[in-house]
Design a protein around this motif. Structure first.
Motif, mmCIF file in Angstrom:
data_model
loop_
_atom_site.group_PDB
_atom_site.id
_atom_site.type_symbol
_atom_site.label_atom_id
_atom_site.label_comp_id
_atom_site.label_asym_id
_atom_site.label_seq_id
_atom_site.Cartn_x
_atom_site.Cartn_y
_atom_site.Cartn_z
ATOM 1 N N ILE A 163 41.354 34.645 40.600
ATOM 2 C CA ILE A 163 39.946 34.624 40.999
ATOM 3 C C ILE A 163 39.808 34.827 42.501
ATOM 4 N N ALA A 164 40.745 34.269 43.277
ATOM 5 C CA ALA A 164 40.761 34.510 44.727
ATOM 6 C C ALA A 164 41.218 35.930 45.018
ATOM 7 N N ALA A 165 42.187 36.419 44.232
ATOM 8 C CA ALA A 165 42.669 37.790 44.419
ATOM 9 C C ALA A 165 41.532 38.792 44.213
ATOM 10 N N ASN A 166 40.778 38.623 43.141
ATOM 11 C CA ASN A 166 39.678 39.544 42.854
ATOM 12 C C ASN A 166 38.637 39.528 43.968
ATOM 13 N N HIS A 167 38.307 38.329 44.418
ATOM 14 C CA HIS A 167 37.298 38.212 45.466
ATOM 15 C C HIS A 167 37.763 38.887 46.749
ATOM 16 N N LEU A 168 39.028 38.707 47.093
ATOM 17 C CA LEU A 168 39.562 39.330 48.303
ATOM 18 C C LEU A 168 39.534 40.850 48.224
ATOM 19 N N SER A 193 37.279 42.864 50.867
ATOM 20 C CA SER A 193 38.016 43.717 51.797
ATOM 21 C C SER A 193 37.616 45.178 51.713
ATOM 22 N N LEU A 194 37.169 45.630 50.536
ATOM 23 C CA LEU A 194 37.100 47.071 50.295
ATOM 24 C C LEU A 194 35.712 47.623 50.003
ATOM 25 N N LYS A 237 44.231 45.781 54.818
ATOM 26 C CA LYS A 237 42.854 45.296 54.849
ATOM 27 C C LYS A 237 42.730 43.939 54.156
ATOM 28 N N VAL A 238 43.381 43.811 53.004
ATOM 29 C CA VAL A 238 43.327 42.545 52.266
ATOM 30 C C VAL A 238 43.972 41.426 53.072
#
Length: 397
Positions: free
Chosen positions: A97-102, A106-107, A256-257
């Protein structure tokens, strides 16, 4: 101020999963495994324990330990990637869930256009929209087996399309995007230089496909502008350690991430990192995924038996992967009000699942659908299906 709608899936889970005596078949993780049980899966008798408690609890490796990132990267190598996935292409996060948000933070932003498969996990379209991006929903249809239509995708692409979002295997349907369709999606993206973001949190739990039908990761299809996310929660049965990751072979995406991540996460817990690297190690990983695949097949057969026994009022597209099924209930030939249905079932039987139109439809349909998570302990599923069968006979027949 950023405005974002309530996260309906999580709100429903938070509200009802603590109901006394609940038979929870809404849970989407494989039956959770303890660290002790994980250790017993290790084929090396002389292996060190999962956690070194003598290690000082510093922040540790900022982007994730080298060993964990290597173990994550090796999953994509073994999936038949067109080029080696280097550990430097992986960033460890606090869950998917944190990965998706980042990835979104970021993009994408104002002025960008995002195409997202639908239905899917609400975060995958609500977050980019909250960041000011325009979002088009790429609707999956039951008559197509919930496999995305690439022709429809082409019709959604705009001059400012920045990202195509897919979810493979899909939540809530349990459908798989076949290899050929994945390749076609990549080609659409390549033509326009669009980023492909694949939430692969249920990979590699392909429990109902022949080996030659299991698709590779989107990361393995030779297009650099792919970013994928996953975690230890779903297919790996370790939601409690809160470890996820982002992987991309595009160095600019990883950079970027990583820059944005500095504002949200210094590092994940060293203890969590150690458990994750142990679970994904060559000595443990095969046994762990075998455990979860066996449980998936056994439990899916029980759900199939339930549906076959109530075909006049219950239907589905049988899942091929993951832990979730999207099941439609009808009464007198018409879809039930799924929200009222879920609440009535919970009140009368203690069986809990999620209403499809509320948690996944968002005004776009899926009336009468509920999402069932079927890879929990078999005894819980059996009891829930027995209670549900009695309810259906009394209330829907």
């Amino acid at each position: 101020m950023v405005k974002i709608p309530p996260f309906d899936v999580e709100q429903w889970m938070d509200k009802y999963e603590t109901t006394p005596g609940v038979l929870n078949i809404a849970e989407t993780c494989c039956s959770s495994i303890s660290v002790d049980a994980l250790q017993r899966l290790n084929k090396r008798q002389d292996a060190p324990p999962p956690v070194d408690f003598s290690r000082p609890m510093t922040y540790g490796a900022i982007l994730g330990s080298a060993e964990l990132r290597q173990n994550i990267a090796s999953q994509y190598d073994s999936a038949g990637s067109s080029g080696e996935v280097h550990p430097d292409s992986v960033i460890v996060t606090q869950g998917a869930i944190a990965a998706n948000h980042l990835v979104f933070y970021s993009l994408v932003g104002p002025g960008d256009h995002v195409v997202c498969v639908f239905p899917t996990y609400q975060q995958l379209y609500a977050v980019p929209e909250s960041l000011g991006a325009e979002v088009s929903l790429w609707e999956l249809k039951a008559e197509d087996g919930f496999v995305p239509d690439v022709k429809a995708l082409r019709g959604l692409i705009k001059s400012n399309t920045k990202m195509i979002v897919i979810n493979n295997p899909n939540n809530p349907t349990g459908a798989t995007i076949p290899t050929e369709t994945l390749k076609q999606i990549i080609e659409v993206a390549r033509e326009k230089g669009i980023i492909v973001f694949a939430d692969e949190v249920y990979r590699p739990l392909y429990h109902s496909l022949d080996a030659d039908k299991i698709p590779p990761s989107a990361l393995s299809l030779g297009y650099e502008k792919v970013v994928v996310t996953s975690s230890m929660s779903k297919a790996w049965a370790l939601a409690g350690i809160r470890v996820g990751w982002i992987a991309s072979q595009d160095p600019s995406i990883i950079e970027k991430v990583a820059l944005v991540r500095d504002y949200t996460t210094i590092s994940v817990s060293q203890i969590d990192d150690q458990v994750a690297r142990y679970a994904l190690s060559p000595d443990v990983r095969p046994q762990l995924i075998a455990r979860n695949l066996e449980l998936s097949k056994k439990n899916l057969a029980l759900v199939d038996q339930f549906i076959q026994g109530h075909q006049e009022v219950v239907s589905w597209v049988k899942p091929t992967a993951g832990t979730t099924a999207f099941v439609q209930f009808k009464k007198n030939g018409k879809p039930v009000d799924d929200e009222k249905f879920c609440l009535d079932v919970l009140e009368k039987t203690k069986v809990m699942f999620l209403p499809g139109s509320k948690c996944f439809g968002h005004g776009k349909g899926f009336q009468g659908y509920v999402r069932i998570g079927y890879v929990q302990e078999t005894g819980v599923l059996q009891e829930a299906l027995e209670q549900l069968s009695a309810y259906v006979k009394e209330n829907l027949a």
